[in-house]
Design an enzyme around this catalytic site. Structure first.
Site, PDB file in Angstrom:
ATOM      1  N   SER A   1      -1.046   2.556  -8.458  1.00 43.91           N
ATOM      2  CA  SER A   1      -2.076   3.734  -9.358  1.00 43.91           C
ATOM      3  C   SER A   1      -1.596   4.200 -10.004  1.00 43.91           C
ATOM      4  O   SER A   1      -2.151   5.300 -11.574  1.00 43.91           O
ATOM      5  CB  SER A   1      -3.552   4.211  -8.341  1.00 43.91           C
ATOM      6  OG  SER A   1      -3.520   3.107  -7.774  1.00 43.91           O
TER       7      SER A   1
ATOM      8  N   GLU B   1      -5.066  -2.544  -9.816  1.00 45.36           N
ATOM      9  CA  GLU B   1      -5.904  -3.048  -8.717  1.00 45.36           C
ATOM     10  C   GLU B   1      -5.954  -5.012  -9.176  1.00 45.36           C
ATOM     11  O   GLU B   1      -7.199  -5.765  -8.694  1.00 45.36           O
ATOM     12  CB  GLU B   1      -7.570  -2.495  -7.589  1.00 45.36           C
ATOM     13  CG  GLU B   1      -6.924  -1.570  -7.296  1.00 45.36           C
ATOM     14  CD  GLU B   1      -6.200  -1.147  -6.158  1.00 45.36           C
ATOM     15  OE1 GLU B   1      -5.998  -2.420  -5.260  1.00 45.36           O
ATOM     16  OE2 GLU B   1      -5.778  -1.100  -5.426  1.00 45.36           O
TER      17      GLU B   1
ATOM     18  N   MET C   1       0.896  -1.486  -0.032  1.00 43.93           N
ATOM     19  CA  MET C   1      -0.065   0.369  -0.256  1.00 43.93           C
ATOM     20  C   MET C   1       0.699   1.346  -0.050  1.00 43.93           C
ATOM     21  O   MET C   1       1.310   0.896   0.224  1.00 43.93           O
ATOM     22  CB  MET C   1      -0.560   0.384   1.565  1.00 43.93           C
ATOM     23  CG  MET C   1      -1.543  -0.183   1.080  1.00 43.93           C
ATOM     24  SD  MET C   1      -3.354  -0.474   0.426  1.00 43.93           S
ATOM     25  CE  MET C   1      -4.275   0.508   0.744  1.00 43.93           C
TER      26      MET C   1
END
Length: 197
Positions: free
Chosen positions: A16, A85, A11
């Protein structure tokens, strides 16, 4: 020759953002991009891919029931496929992405997490590790300075959560990237505090 790429990280490692930058770079060269994301990821809106630094684009949503290869053939040829994702795709959909590379000679770049908050593979990520031609880690760091490899799930009080469903959508308020040592140390510290009371 087209390849299947898996670019994974903990994370906060800018997965992205890198997916969206890659899309921009292809489009700047006049190439067409099919940007997709699994329907499981609704954190920023059903069809939105958003990075923590503010980049965002609309993407086509893929449900677990959809065949990605069939969906690609419906929209027509593209220069590249970018999937964000990707850990949330089913193993069968990862097989379809592999087939897309092989049968259509289209590069497919998948961005996502490798493991969940308990360090277990997501099924889609496991299949990508098995099938990808290129596997790249996008690195980020723990607060201690070591490389972060664990997606620690935290509660409202900042305590590490060690049980629950594999999929729980959240951002910085729900997850912290940590090195394995800090993750284990925090869990042990929490357990020690419970035994004192």
């Amino acid at each position: 020759m087209a390849k299947l790429y898996f670019k994974y990280g903990a994370m906060g490692s800018s997965k992205s953002a890198q997916a969206l930058i890659t899309q921009f770079n292809y489009e700047e060269l006049g190439m067409t991009v099919w940007l997709i994301k699994p329907s499981t990821d609704t954190r920023d809106g059903a069809d939105i891919i958003r990075s923590r630094i503010g980049l965002q684009r609309s993407a086509q949503i893929i449900t677990p029931e959809q065949n990605i290869l069939e969906e690609y053939r419906k929209i027509g040829a593209r220069s590249v496929v970018i999937a964000d994702e990707a850990q949330f795709f089913t193993p069968e959909q990862i097989d379809q992405l592999r087939e897309l590379v092989d049968s259509e000679d289209v590069p497919v770049l998948c961005f996502g997490l490798r493991t969940d908050f308990l360090t277990h593979f997501f099924p889609g990520a496991r299949r990508l590790m098995e099938l990808a031609d290129s596997i790249t880690e996008i690195k980020t760091v723990c607060a201690c300075g070591r490389k972060a490899t664990v997606n620690a799930r935290i509660d409202a009080n900042g305590r590490i959560i060690t049980h629950g469903a594999q999929v729980f959508l959240g951002g910085n308020d729900s997850y912290v990237a940590m090195c394995h040592k800090c993750w284990i140390d925090r869990i042990r510290e929490q357990e020690d505090q419970l035994t004192i009371f």
